[in-house]
Design an enzyme around this catalytic site. Structure first.
Site, PDB file in Angstrom:
ATOM      1  CG  HIS A  33      -1.906  -1.061   1.339  1.00 35.13           C
ATOM      2  ND1 HIS A  33      -1.810  -2.063   2.273  1.00 35.13           N
ATOM      3  CD2 HIS A  33      -3.033  -1.307   0.632  1.00 35.13           C
ATOM      4  CE1 HIS A  33      -2.841  -2.880   2.146  1.00 35.13           C
ATOM      5  NE2 HIS A  33      -3.597  -2.455   1.162  1.00 35.13           N
ATOM      6  CG  ASP A 147      -6.201  -7.681  -4.922  1.00 39.75           C
ATOM      7  OD1 ASP A 147      -6.572  -8.781  -4.484  1.00 39.75           O
ATOM      8  OD2 ASP A 147      -5.672  -6.811  -4.209  1.00 39.75           O
ATOM      9  NE  ARG A 184      -8.969 -11.865   3.183  1.00 41.99           N
ATOM     10  CZ  ARG A 184      -9.510 -10.940   2.397  1.00 41.99           C
ATOM     11  NH1 ARG A 184      -8.754 -10.382   1.465  1.00 41.99           N
ATOM     12  NH2 ARG A 184     -10.755 -10.555   2.549  1.00 41.99           N
TER      13      ARG A 184
END
Length: 275
Positions: A33, A147, A184
């Protein structure tokens, strides 16, 4: 860094911010991020981030309630990365009434891979991102390649809806042993974390084999799935697809990507490598 909990406050701050780059997140931030935040800062006058755990993209039995929420630590990381504004709404701000209007991505793009195992996921993602883009009205929006299917869906949404925002993809950030950084990963036990890089190694093997001229994609995929299962994983898919639409390749000179998803213990990991 200013923290905004309402749409009105965020829009007032955005009004005089110049060229804006936006990075939406669900919090529990890691170096992947933060790399996007830094890249955003190189491209714009002002970086706006958001933290919102979006209930719409979680299916029944998924981890919405236990999804890590680390707001104070996240704010420190964002400020250090040069983010000027953080939009941190609660559910009543984002969804003041039941969300009856939704973005429905093209079925062929969301019924496969992640969409097969997480029905409705991309509907929830596209809906919240459309709403966030309408709220922030950025010039640029940055999304990570980890993703990969999500990036494709959102890029296509922005293009087909003629939205005035440029989508910038960010390369996957990895740990030294190759594991793709993910919020996660914190669910993994110490033993599982030590075993987790196998997924990346298998993707590297498929990438290298295809580049070396191995065209038996089905065997490469099947062998990798069997290796994961033998190592105690629960694989959902390993698939070589066209980058453009994630459909099976018609020609091996198409730009390709290999994508994977598998459970290690209770934790579901996804990864991909462009070929």
């Amino acid at each position: 860094m200013q923290i905004h909990e309402t749409i009105e406050s965020l829009r007032a701050a955005r009004a005089g911010a110049g060229k804006v780059a936006f990075v939406p997140t669900m919090g529990n931030l890691h170096e992947g991020h933060i790399t996007l935040m830094r890249q955003a800062g190189e491209r714009a006058d002002c970086v706006i981030a958001s933290i919102f755990v979006n209930r719409l993209q979680f299916g029944a039995g998924e981890d919405f309630d236990r999804y890590p929420r680390t707001f104070a630590a996240d704010c420190e990381k964002l400020q250090a990365a040069g983010v000027k504004h953080l939009f941190a709404p609660d559910e009543h701000v984002m969804y003041p009434e039941p969300q009856r209007y939704h973005v429905e991505p093209a079925p062929a793009q969301v019924s496969i891979l992640e969409g097969e195992f997480r029905p409705g996921h991309f509907r929830g993602v596209a809906t919240v991102v459309m709403k966030l883009l309408n709220i922030v009205q950025p010039d640029l929006a940055l999304f990570g390649k980890k993703d990969y299917q999500q990036l494709m869906v959102l890029s296509n949404m922005v293009r087909e809806m003629a939205m005035p925002v440029e989508v910038i993809p960010g390369d996957t950030v990895r740990a030294e042993d190759g594991l793709a950084l993910s919020s996660r990963n914190g669910y993994l036990s110490a033993d599982e974390r030590a075993r987790a890089p196998l997924l990346y190694r298998l993707l590297c093997g498929i990438r290298d084999a295809v580049r070396a001229g191995d065209h038996d994609l089905l065997k490469l995929e099947t062998d990798a799935m069997a290796t994961l299962a033998a190592a105690g994983w629960q694989p959902d898919y390993i698939a070589v697809r066209r980058r453009a639409d994630l459909q099976p390749p018609a020609h091996l000179n198409d730009p390709l990507v290999v994508l994977a998803a598998a459970k290690l213990g209770r934790t579901r990991l996804i990864d991909n490598l462009e070929i």
